[in-house]
Design a protein around this motif. Sequence first.
Motif, PDB file in Angstrom:
ATOM      1  N   VAL A 171       0.837  -1.199   0.000  1.00  0.00           N
ATOM      2  CA  VAL A 171       0.000   0.000   0.000  1.00  0.00           C
ATOM      3  C   VAL A 171       0.876   1.256   0.000  1.00  0.00           C
ATOM      4  N   GLU A 172       1.935   1.221   0.783  1.00  0.00           N
ATOM      5  CA  GLU A 172       2.863   2.354   0.826  1.00  0.00           C
ATOM      6  C   GLU A 172       3.470   2.617  -0.549  1.00  0.00           C
ATOM      7  N   GLN A 173       3.863   1.545  -1.226  1.00  0.00           N
ATOM      8  CA  GLN A 173       4.446   1.688  -2.559  1.00  0.00           C
ATOM      9  C   GLN A 173       3.427   2.243  -3.548  1.00  0.00           C
ATOM     10  N   CYS A 174       2.190   1.785  -3.454  1.00  0.00           N
ATOM     11  CA  CYS A 174       1.138   2.302  -4.332  1.00  0.00           C
ATOM     12  C   CYS A 174       0.891   3.782  -4.079  1.00  0.00           C
ATOM     13  N   ARG A 175       0.813   4.159  -2.832  1.00  0.00           N
ATOM     14  CA  ARG A 175       0.567   5.562  -2.497  1.00  0.00           C
ATOM     15  C   ARG A 175       1.708   6.453  -2.975  1.00  0.00           C
ATOM     16  N   ALA A 176       2.926   5.898  -2.948  1.00  0.00           N
ATOM     17  CA  ALA A 176       4.097   6.666  -3.376  1.00  0.00           C
ATOM     18  C   ALA A 176       4.229   6.731  -4.891  1.00  0.00           C
ATOM     19  N   GLY A 177       3.412   5.956  -5.605  1.00  0.00           N
ATOM     20  CA  GLY A 177       3.460   5.977  -7.059  1.00  0.00           C
ATOM     21  C   GLY A 177       4.641   5.232  -7.648  1.00  0.00           C
ATOM     22  N   ALA A 178       5.115   4.189  -6.973  1.00  0.00           N
ATOM     23  CA  ALA A 178       6.227   3.398  -7.506  1.00  0.00           C
ATOM     24  C   ALA A 178       5.860   2.853  -8.884  1.00  0.00           C
ATOM     25  N   PRO A 179       6.773   2.923  -9.847  1.00  0.00           N
ATOM     26  CA  PRO A 179       6.452   2.497 -11.222  1.00  0.00           C
ATOM     27  C   PRO A 179       5.924   1.074 -11.332  1.00  0.00           C
ATOM     28  N   ASP A 180       6.442   0.161 -10.495  1.00  0.00           N
ATOM     29  CA  ASP A 180       6.004  -1.235 -10.610  1.00  0.00           C
ATOM     30  C   ASP A 180       4.682  -1.513  -9.899  1.00  0.00           C
ATOM     31  N   THR A 181       3.993  -0.450  -9.459  1.00  0.00           N
ATOM     32  CA  THR A 181       2.646  -0.611  -8.882  1.00  0.00           C
ATOM     33  C   THR A 181       1.552  -0.071  -9.798  1.00  0.00           C
ATOM     34  N   ARG A 182       1.919   0.448 -10.945  1.00  0.00           N
ATOM     35  CA  ARG A 182       0.945   1.165 -11.785  1.00  0.00           C
ATOM     36  C   ARG A 182      -0.169   0.280 -12.315  1.00  0.00           C
ATOM     37  N   ASP A 183       0.065  -1.023 -12.362  1.00  0.00           N
ATOM     38  CA  ASP A 183      -0.976  -1.926 -12.852  1.00  0.00           C
ATOM     39  C   ASP A 183      -1.925  -2.382 -11.751  1.00  0.00           C
ATOM     40  N   ILE A 184      -1.673  -2.008 -10.511  1.00  0.00           N
ATOM     41  CA  ILE A 184      -2.534  -2.408  -9.396  1.00  0.00           C
ATOM     42  C   ILE A 184      -3.737  -1.475  -9.313  1.00  0.00           C
ATOM     43  N   ARG A 185      -4.925  -2.042  -9.369  1.00  0.00           N
ATOM     44  CA  ARG A 185      -6.157  -1.258  -9.227  1.00  0.00           C
ATOM     45  C   ARG A 185      -6.479  -1.036  -7.757  1.00  0.00           C
ATOM     46  N   GLU A 186      -6.376  -2.108  -6.951  1.00  0.00           N
ATOM     47  CA  GLU A 186      -6.783  -1.996  -5.548  1.00  0.00           C
ATOM     48  C   GLU A 186      -6.079  -3.053  -4.712  1.00  0.00           C
ATOM     49  N   ILE A 187      -5.970  -2.751  -3.421  1.00  0.00           N
ATOM     50  CA  ILE A 187      -5.480  -3.718  -2.435  1.00  0.00           C
ATOM     51  C   ILE A 187      -6.451  -3.698  -1.268  1.00  0.00           C
ATOM     52  N   ILE A 188      -7.005  -4.854  -0.940  1.00  0.00           N
ATOM     53  CA  ILE A 188      -7.908  -4.980   0.214  1.00  0.00           C
ATOM     54  C   ILE A 188      -7.139  -5.749   1.270  1.00  0.00           C
ATOM     55  N   TYR A 189      -7.002  -5.170   2.462  1.00  0.00           N
ATOM     56  CA  TYR A 189      -6.082  -5.700   3.466  1.00  0.00           C
ATOM     57  C   TYR A 189      -6.513  -5.256   4.855  1.00  0.00           C
ATOM     58  N   THR A 190      -5.812  -5.760   5.856  1.00  0.00           N
ATOM     59  CA  THR A 190      -6.018  -5.256   7.211  1.00  0.00           C
ATOM     60  C   THR A 190      -4.701  -4.680   7.725  1.00  0.00           C
ATOM     61  N   PRO A 191      -4.718  -3.466   8.243  1.00  0.00           N
ATOM     62  CA  PRO A 191      -3.489  -2.888   8.778  1.00  0.00           C
ATOM     63  C   PRO A 191      -3.173  -3.361  10.194  1.00  0.00           C
ATOM     64  N   ASP A 192      -4.173  -3.918  10.890  1.00  0.00           N
ATOM     65  CA  ASP A 192      -3.984  -4.245  12.304  1.00  0.00           C
ATOM     66  C   ASP A 192      -4.621  -5.558  12.748  1.00  0.00           C
ATOM     67  N   GLY A 193      -5.220  -6.303  11.827  1.00  0.00           N
ATOM     68  CA  GLY A 193      -5.884  -7.551  12.192  1.00  0.00           C
ATOM     69  C   GLY A 193      -7.282  -7.367  12.735  1.00  0.00           C
ATOM     70  N   ARG A 194      -7.774  -6.130  12.773  1.00  0.00           N
ATOM     71  CA  ARG A 194      -9.103  -5.871  13.332  1.00  0.00           C
ATOM     72  C   ARG A 194     -10.053  -5.213  12.346  1.00  0.00           C
ATOM     73  N   VAL A 195      -9.533  -4.328  11.506  1.00  0.00           N
ATOM     74  CA  VAL A 195     -10.367  -3.641  10.535  1.00  0.00           C
ATOM     75  C   VAL A 195      -9.851  -3.924   9.122  1.00  0.00           C
ATOM     76  N   VAL A 196     -10.738  -3.812   8.159  1.00  0.00           N
ATOM     77  CA  VAL A 196     -10.372  -4.041   6.759  1.00  0.00           C
ATOM     78  C   VAL A 196     -10.334  -2.699   6.035  1.00  0.00           C
ATOM     79  N   ARG A 197      -9.272  -2.482   5.300  1.00  0.00           N
ATOM     80  CA  ARG A 197      -9.123  -1.265   4.512  1.00  0.00           C
ATOM     81  C   ARG A 197      -8.940  -1.633   3.039  1.00  0.00           C
ATOM     82  N   ARG A 198      -9.263  -0.681   2.187  1.00  0.00           N
ATOM     83  CA  ARG A 198      -9.042  -0.864   0.760  1.00  0.00           C
ATOM     84  C   ARG A 198      -8.337   0.372   0.207  1.00  0.00           C
ATOM     85  N   TRP A 199      -7.157   0.132  -0.395  1.00  0.00           N
ATOM     86  CA  TRP A 199      -6.526   1.190  -1.175  1.00  0.00           C
ATOM     87  C   TRP A 199      -7.026   1.033  -2.596  1.00  0.00           C
ATOM     88  N   ASP A 200      -7.654   2.061  -3.120  1.00  0.00           N
ATOM     89  CA  ASP A 200      -8.262   2.002  -4.456  1.00  0.00           C
ATOM     90  C   ASP A 200      -7.655   3.114  -5.304  1.00  0.00           C
TER      91      ASP A 200
END
Length: 249
Positions: A93-122
Amino acid sequence: MTYAPAKLLEAREYLKPLTGLNNIALGITSDGYGHGYHRGRDAINTAKDYSVIESPRDRSGLSNAASALDIGLFDRTVNGRRVTLRSLSLWLVEQCRAGAPDTRDIREIIYTPDGRVVRRWDRLGVRSSGDDSHLKHTHISYFRDSRDRDKVALFRRFFAPSPPPPAARRFPLAALATVTVTSQEGAIMPEFMIRHSTKDEVFAVWGSGLVRHVGKREYDYYKAQVEVLTTTDDAEHARLLAYSRALQA
């Protein structure tokens, strides 16, 4: 019929020995008719499915290939460091937010940052959450037009980061110079003293009171570094920079 494309299969094979996960925990395709990036054209409603209608990249790349990868829970030691699903997910998610070139094909990541809540980077900013199944796995969707592009390089950067260049280890400039002065341009730069004794060919470097003997090549490197920092002539700066880099080789 939905199939797993070659580039996602390559990513799965790369991840299997590093995570200890099997093909099921590293899922690519979903069975039956439904929705989302785990399914291809014949298994979704292409007029309504979000994995098609929200991006021209998905519409133009639509085929029967799946375009997602799930990664299940893991906790391993790789190259001397502990890696987990959570640490990988947060890094991705950090790499996607930073705009790393090798993340440009990623549309979304659905994950948990803490094991309790679910987040989606879109990447499109449409959604921000997901269902609770993502407390136990991370979902990565790729734009459908990326079917034939590499998916491994990004994971390789996480699991096998490149070591610093040998030159940086050979000549630890920062370790020697901690005293700072202000250059004519107002930039902070390191300052140290260098002495050359032609009689016995002893070369010494001073930095914050530290004294040590060095060989001629390393002495020349430090001398060039001082001149790079202090010269005001652009041509001379370029020459000295090239010279110091050659000494590092």
